[in-house]
Design an enzyme around this catalytic site. Structure first.
Site, PDB file in Angstrom:
ATOM      1  N   ASP A  62      37.084  13.709  83.597  1.00 38.86           N
ATOM      2  CA  ASP A  62      37.236  12.510  82.772  1.00 38.86           C
ATOM      3  C   ASP A  62      36.076  12.469  81.795  1.00 38.86           C
ATOM      4  OD1 ASP A  62      39.257  11.750  84.557  1.00 38.86           O
ATOM      5  OD2 ASP A  62      37.766  10.817  85.875  1.00 38.86           O
ATOM      6  N   ASP A  68      26.847   2.017  75.724  1.00 37.98           N
ATOM      7  CA  ASP A  68      26.985   1.024  74.651  1.00 37.98           C
ATOM      8  C   ASP A  68      28.377   1.108  74.024  1.00 37.98           C
ATOM      9  OD1 ASP A  68      26.224   3.467  73.670  1.00 37.98           O
ATOM     10  OD2 ASP A  68      24.622   2.724  72.388  1.00 37.98           O
ATOM     11  N   GLU A  91      27.959  -5.909  66.869  1.00 34.08           N
ATOM     12  CA  GLU A  91      26.842  -5.160  66.281  1.00 34.08           C
ATOM     13  C   GLU A  91      27.208  -3.691  66.124  1.00 34.08           C
ATOM     14  OE1 GLU A  91      22.518  -5.999  67.463  1.00 34.08           O
ATOM     15  OE2 GLU A  91      22.715  -3.846  67.788  1.00 34.08           O
ATOM     16  N   GLU A  92      28.159  -3.238  66.924  1.00 35.95           N
ATOM     17  CA  GLU A  92      28.554  -1.820  66.903  1.00 35.95           C
ATOM     18  C   GLU A  92      29.673  -1.504  65.921  1.00 35.95           C
ATOM     19  OE1 GLU A  92      27.019   0.494  68.721  1.00 35.95           O
ATOM     20  OE2 GLU A  92      25.726  -0.921  69.777  1.00 35.95           O
ATOM     21  N   ASP A 112      26.735  -8.743  70.633  1.00 34.72           N
ATOM     22  CA  ASP A 112      26.011  -7.479  70.775  1.00 34.72           C
ATOM     23  C   ASP A 112      26.367  -7.004  72.176  1.00 34.72           C
ATOM     24  OD1 ASP A 112      24.318  -5.377  71.023  1.00 34.72           O
ATOM     25  OD2 ASP A 112      22.527  -6.424  70.340  1.00 34.72           O
ATOM     26  N   LEU A 114      25.726  -4.431  74.133  1.00 38.99           N
ATOM     27  CA  LEU A 114      24.675  -3.961  75.056  1.00 38.99           C
ATOM     28  C   LEU A 114      23.370  -3.853  74.273  1.00 38.99           C
ATOM     29  CD1 LEU A 114      24.632  -3.373  78.070  1.00 38.99           C
ATOM     30  CD2 LEU A 114      24.792  -0.956  77.540  1.00 38.99           C
ATOM     31  N   ASP A 115      22.644  -4.949  74.246  1.00 38.98           N
ATOM     32  CA  ASP A 115      21.391  -4.965  73.497  1.00 38.98           C
ATOM     33  C   ASP A 115      20.283  -4.279  74.294  1.00 38.98           C
ATOM     34  OD1 ASP A 115      19.694  -6.124  71.242  1.00 38.98           O
ATOM     35  OD2 ASP A 115      18.621  -6.731  73.033  1.00 38.98           O
ATOM     36  N   GLU A 274      22.256 -11.665  67.595  1.00 43.63           N
ATOM     37  CA  GLU A 274      21.078 -11.811  68.450  1.00 43.63           C
ATOM     38  C   GLU A 274      20.374 -13.146  68.223  1.00 43.63           C
ATOM     39  OE1 GLU A 274      19.466  -8.154  66.941  1.00 43.63           O
ATOM     40  OE2 GLU A 274      20.047  -7.021  68.718  1.00 43.63           O
TER      41      GLU A 274
END
Ligand code: AHM
Ligand code: MG
Length: 323
Positions: A62, A68, A91-92, A112, A114-115, A274
């Site tokens: 897999d 993130d 944010e991504e 966000d 995964l900050d 943020e």
């Protein structure tokens, strides 16, 4: 466990008290589900080397997504199916993401996913942050960028999930700040920190002082004065925004992020994903925020990915910061 209400018990009680439609409760519960899944993935991140490096294939063949990317996909895919949002901003993602058939949905959400993810490889706390607005564009039409260019003062809810030594879900709907801790043994969020308030006493400052040589003179002076006037002043800087803000809200402290380079006006933190949501948390917990001229919540973004500065924490100290 029964001494602490679960997230769903608490939210439904609150919703009944204000005779709400239930839509908002469902949104917060959905975010709680996303938080649980990311928490599970973050907790096994250290096993990536054993189970397969992120970005490669694991032993079962897999593909293993970087965390993130996985967190972003989860937010986008899950929230797109709830029917509550007309559009999402991450944010991504470069642009806003329109939700298929979302024209009649009332809300938009920025997040966000995964900050602080660059901290992940070293087992340092990371967080997810979210900000929810009611649309300004007409129901029945597609959402637009305009729906995201609203000041933080019009957020209807904001919060974060902190993946630390335990996982916490902290949110506000404008009636104070409540914190829930994940009990992984039963997979429930339990109300552990009702009505969080920043203590009045404040010895802590959190700043990346590596940038000090390019700070404006008044920024250097502000921090110097804080240290001089408080013999117990101490520095606590994790370099993971959610963790820094969370500690300061619970313990009392100032988060200090002026322009990294005052001559070039270089800033790192993003207003929509943020600063706005974390400023709502800080202010709802009795603290204050500023960019040196006004509360962070009064700034109207002009661009989706706009960056800015923030001083946040104990109100008496934040109010002395001017630029
Ligand atoms: P990210 O959104 O790319 O993860 O960056 C945000 C993070 C914050 O969590 C943290 O406070 C900041 O970057 C640290 O940046 P610096 O190393 O420049 O101080
Ligand atoms: Mg970030």
């Amino acid at each position: 466990m029964l001494q602490h209400p679960t997230l769903s018990q608490y939210i439904l009680d609150q919703e009944r008290a204000v005779r709400g439609s239930g839509e908002f409760s469902q949104i917060l519960l959905d975010i709680g589900v996303i938080g649980k899944v990311i928490s599970r993935e973050v907790n096994k991140a250290g096993l990536a080397g054993i189970l397969g490096e992120a970005g490669t294939e694991n032993s079962s063949g897999d593909s293993v997504k970087k965390l993130d990317v996985l967190a972003n996909d989860l937010f986008v895919n899950y929230l797109s199916k709830t029917g509550h949002f007309a559009a999402l901003a991450s944010e991504e993602e470069t642009d806003i993401v329109l939700v298929p058939n979302g024209e009649h949905a009332k809300y938009v959400i920025a997040f966000d996913p995964l900050d602080g993810s660059s901290n992940m490889d070293f087992n340092v706390s990371v967080g997810s942050i979210f900000s929810i607005h009611q649309r300004v564009t007409a129901l029945g039409t597609p959402a637009t960028l305009q729906d995201f260019l609203q000041p933080g003062s019009t957020q209807v809810a904001a919060g974060y999930i902190l993946y630390g030594s335990s996982t916490m879900f902290v949110y506000t709907t404008g009636h104070g700040v409540d914190g829930f801790t994940l009990d992984p043994s039963v997979g429930e969020w339990l109300l552990s920190h009702p009505q969080m308030m920043i203590p009045e006493h404040c010895d802590v400052y959190s700043a990346n002082e590596a940038y000090m040589y390019t700070w404006a003179e008044q920024d250097k002076t502000f921090l110097e004065n804080f240290k001089r006037s408080n013999p117990k002043a101490t520095s606590r800087h994790i370099g993971s925004l959610v963790a820094d803000i969370h500690r300061n809200v619970l313990k009392g402290g100032i988060y200090f992020r002026p322009y990294d380079d005052a001559t070039k006006h270089t800033a790192k933190l993003r207003l929509n994903y943020e600063l706005k949501p974390l400023a709502m948390i800080v202010e709802q917990a009795g603290g204050a925020t500023t960019d040196g001229q006004q509360s962070i919540l009064n700034i109207t973004p002009t661009e989706l990915h706009q960056k800015g500065v923030m001083v946040a924490g104990n109100a008496a100290i934040v109010s002395t910061y001017k630029r």
